[in-house]
Design a protein around this motif. Structure first.
Motif, PDB file in Angstrom:
ATOM      1  N   LEU A 181     -81.223 100.850 119.357  1.00 51.89           N
ATOM      2  CA  LEU A 181     -82.392 101.391 118.666  1.00 51.89           C
ATOM      3  C   LEU A 181     -83.145 102.392 119.539  1.00 51.89           C
ATOM      4  CD1 LEU A 181     -83.688  98.156 116.904  1.00 51.89           C
ATOM      5  CD2 LEU A 181     -82.222  99.960 115.986  1.00 51.89           C
ATOM      6  N   ARG A 182     -83.198 102.135 120.839  1.00 50.38           N
ATOM      7  CA  ARG A 182     -83.867 103.076 121.734  1.00 50.38           C
ATOM      8  C   ARG A 182     -83.079 104.379 121.861  1.00 50.38           C
ATOM      9  NH1 ARG A 182     -85.647  98.897 126.629  1.00 50.38           N
ATOM     10  NH2 ARG A 182     -87.238  97.753 125.391  1.00 50.38           N
ATOM     11  N   SER A 183     -81.771 104.281 121.889  1.00 48.48           N
ATOM     12  CA  SER A 183     -80.967 105.504 121.949  1.00 48.48           C
ATOM     13  C   SER A 183     -81.100 106.317 120.667  1.00 48.48           C
ATOM     14  CB  SER A 183     -79.505 105.150 122.197  1.00 48.48           C
ATOM     15  OG  SER A 183     -78.994 104.362 121.126  1.00 48.48           O
ATOM     16  N   LEU A 184     -81.175 105.626 119.529  1.00 52.90           N
ATOM     17  CA  LEU A 184     -81.403 106.338 118.277  1.00 52.90           C
ATOM     18  C   LEU A 184     -82.798 106.953 118.240  1.00 52.90           C
ATOM     19  CD1 LEU A 184     -79.773 103.910 115.673  1.00 52.90           C
ATOM     20  CD2 LEU A 184     -78.863 106.066 116.531  1.00 52.90           C
ATOM     21  N   GLU A 185     -83.748 106.261 118.837  1.00 50.40           N
ATOM     22  CA  GLU A 185     -85.110 106.783 118.866  1.00 50.40           C
ATOM     23  C   GLU A 185     -85.212 108.038 119.714  1.00 50.40           C
ATOM     24  OE1 GLU A 185     -89.632 105.247 120.054  1.00 50.40           O
ATOM     25  OE2 GLU A 185     -87.869 103.960 120.351  1.00 50.40           O
ATOM     26  N   SER A 186     -84.447 108.072 120.796  1.00 49.49           N
ATOM     27  CA  SER A 186     -84.489 109.247 121.674  1.00 49.49           C
ATOM     28  C   SER A 186     -83.669 110.412 121.130  1.00 49.49           C
ATOM     29  CB  SER A 186     -83.982 108.874 123.071  1.00 49.49           C
ATOM     30  OG  SER A 186     -82.639 108.407 122.989  1.00 49.49           O
TER      31      SER A 186
END
Length: 667
Positions: free
Chosen positions: A466-471
């Motif tokens: 989710l953090r990689s998608l957010e970035s």
């Protein structure tokens, strides 16, 4: 005083030694070693397994010799003194009326015995290999050549067990009963004495031998039943040289199919009937008048056995290990994770619970992947049977299939014979490898979903995905908007419908949009290429066990060895077991064979010898004088047509007739 002090010191030392040794109350006496927990001790049966298998091998050789003498006596009776004993065939692959259950049971027993060779220390059960000492002090045993020899030993061991069913005599059924009882009794005796084994899993040997016991149990019941029937009827039912009842039934059903189709078209189908028809098109269901060849039935049986054996090995080889690791987790695991920079929690007990929960999730993912792979393999097996039936029926009608590797001529060749011989073995190997590859892919996929999506969302931790998608959301949003914009523009801006026909318009704007969106389309192409690789890998992994489907394009289908083997297998089956040819040859033999006074029930009634010719009759001739002449003409025409298209006789005809077509047309 010194002696007294020395004595007191000695007595106190002895007391200390006694008290020190009393702590190890679990230590076995007599120098015996204590078995670790979870380790199965070696089993020592009362009767050595090598002795039992030696007796079985000797019994099999005796049964084979008796069957050879029996074939010699029955088939070479006029020249019994000068003739040689005949070797009985283990399986009659060309017999359409004989039961397929006995060959299927024997092949299932053979394949299960070969699967039990994997964890076995002695490849040959009657030979205990000595382990020569190595320079390092370890024992090394070269078991590779003996395992290759075992691949020839087990087929020879079960050869008489299958040959007793093809001789078709009461004595052969008696020998088959004795041999099947001996094999079944030995296997039950060994499993009852030693149900546990130290290899792979303590109950793996018992579970892997279930198909073996099932096949031997069926044979031990089938042979006595056939023995009783042979005594009651006098002769065995399979003593006829050529039987065509199946072929006749197939031709009757095929000729009456038009009437049935005309009736079915007039009637209206409901929702349930349409659903059933759709289900029958995708799932194999038996049809009246058609039977799959024996090779295909054996392949289906071996595929089911391979699914069970591979799934069992994958299950018991991994799941018990994960359960042992999960049960042995202590608070020391927090220090181990901290060494890799992973701090799940400050509380050590909570870390233990989290690790156990993650291991439980890993076990669930593995079992779910195994169930999914087994279900897909089984469904594709049933679907492939539908394809086999459709291909065979089309080739029987003379239709041309869209098979890239199938030659136009259906004549047998050396390559076709080799492919026909190895078809069932290839299918079994493909099923094992395909199931293993599917298990790996599905396990990786379910594990990634569980640990990157579901588990972080459930616990609210380690949200890496989710953090990689957010970035990287601008990248994916740009690609999505570019794809949506191009599709909308192609539908509303660059395409115009005039007079009912779509026409291209705004070509300048189309060229400008194509030039401006080129860099973004390169990124979209990279994503599409990655998806193409993943999709093709998943598709090929799922369909790896299907031989009726080429994993290469149609122009390169000849490079697929398994698909090429399947095409040549169809070629051999159609050229050697065509129902029309078998029926016509059987009718010719029945007209020349003297009819006994009391004909059996399965023989033709008087006047039915020309049933195959009557099916060709289109007009009802009422003239009595012209009937015998018309019958002779139709019989001669049918004989000439059958001999003209018989693949077994095409090689012996003249070259001018080798390429003849129907109705006398030349190429």
């Amino acid at each position: 005083m010194s002696s007294q002090a020395t004595g007191n010191q000695t007595s106190s030392q002895a007391a200390d030694d006694y008290s020190y040794g009393s702590w190890y109350i679990d230590e076995p006496e007599g120098g015996q070693e204590l078995q670790p927990e979870g380790v199965v001790p070696p089993c020592h049966p009362r009767v050595p397994p090598g002795l039992l298998h030696t007796c079985l091998a000797v019994l099999s050789i005796l049964v084979l010799l008796l069957l050879a003498m029996l074939v010699r006596r029955r088939r070479l009776w006029p020249h019994c003194g000068r003739g040689r004993p005949g070797l009985p065939s283990p399986v009659d692959f060309s017999a359409g009326d004989k039961p397929w259950t006995v060959p299927a049971a024997v092949f299932m027993v053979l394949f299960s015995s070969l699967c039990l060779l994997l964890p076995a220390e002695d490849p040959l059960p009657f030979l205990t290999l000595a382990s020569p000492p190595s320079p390092d002090g370890e024992t090394e045993t070269p078991r590779g050549p003996w395992r290759m020899l075992a691949l020839l030993y087990y087929p020879a061991l079960y050869y008489p067990l299958a040959a007793c069913a093809t001789v078709g005599h009461g004595a052969a059924h008696l020998l088959g009963s004795a041999l099947s009882w001996a094999h079944f009794g030995v296997q039950v005796w060994q499993r009852a004495e030693c149900p546990q084994a130290p290899k792979v899993y303590k109950y793996y040997s018992l579970l892997a031998s279930l198909p073996l016991l099932l096949g031997l149990g069926f044979l031990s019941l089938w042979y006595p039943v056939q023995l009783v029937r042979s005594f009651s009827h006098g002769t065995a039912a399979g003593s006829e040289g050529l039987q065509s009842s199946y072929s006749e039934e197939y031709l009757r059903t095929l000729l009456c199919q038009k009437k049935l189709e005309s009736r079915s078209r007039t009637s209206k189908h409901g929702f349930l009937s349409q659903a059933w028809i759709c289900f029958r098109h995708h799932i194999y269901t038996p049809q009246r008048g058609f039977r799959l060849p024996l090779k295909l039935m054996l392949s289906a049986t071996l595929t089911g056995t391979a699914i069970y054996q591979v799934a069992l090995l994958l299950l018991v080889g991994v799941v018990p290990t994960i359960q042992k690791v999960r049960a042995g987790i202590t608070t020391d695991v927090s220090y181990l994770l901290a060494g890799f920079g992973l701090v799940l929690s400050e509380d050590r007990q909570e870390v233990v619970e989290l690790v156990k929960h993650h291991l439980w999730a890993l076990e669930v993912c593995y079992i779910l992947a195994l169930v999914l792979s087994c279900s897909l393999t089984f469904l594709l097996l049933i679907r492939s049977l539908v394809t086999h039936r459709a291909n065979l029926r089309a080739l029987h009608r003379g239709a041309a299939l869209e098979l890239g590797a199938l030659p136009q001529s259906l004549r047998p060749s050396r390559q076709a014979i080799f492919c026909w011989m190895s078809f069932s073995a290839y299918q079994t190997a493909l099923t094992c490898l395909g199931l293993l590859v599917q298990q790996i892919i599905f396990f990786l996929g379910t594990t990634a979903l569980a640990f990157l999506v579901f588990m972080p969302m459930l616990h609210g931790r380690n949200l890496l995905l989710l953090r990689s998608l957010e970035s990287s959301w601008p990248f994916w949003l740009t690609l999505a908007l570019a794809v949506i914009l191009q599709n909308v523009a192609a539908h509303w801006v660059f395409l115009e419908t005039r007079h009912g026909r779509p026409e291209l318009t705004n070509q300048r704007a189309l060229s400008a949009a194509t030039f401006l969106l080129f860099p973004i389309n390169v990124l979209v192409g990279a994503v599409v290429a990655t998806w193409r690789v993943l999709l093709s890998a998943l598709y090929n992994a799922v369909h790896l066990g299907q031989m009726d489907l080429s994993l290469l394009p149609q122009r390169a289908a000849t490079l697929d060895p398994c698909y090429h083997t399947y095409c040549n297998f169809l070629k051999m089956e159609v050229s050697q077991s065509h129902p029309a040819m078998t029926t016509f040859c059987a009718l010719l033999l029945r007209t020349q064979r003297p009819r006994p006074p009391t004909a059996p029930q399965d023989s033709l009634r008087p006047g039915e010898e020309e049933e195959g010719m009557q099916l060709l009759q289109t007009k009802d001739h009422t003239a009595k004088g012209a009937r015998p002449r018309a019958h002779r003409g139709r019989a001669r025409w049918g004989l000439a047509y059958t001999l003209l298209h018989n693949p077994a006789l095409q090689a012996f005809r003249k070259t001018a007739l080798s390429g003849a077509r129907a109705n006398g047309a030349q190429p």
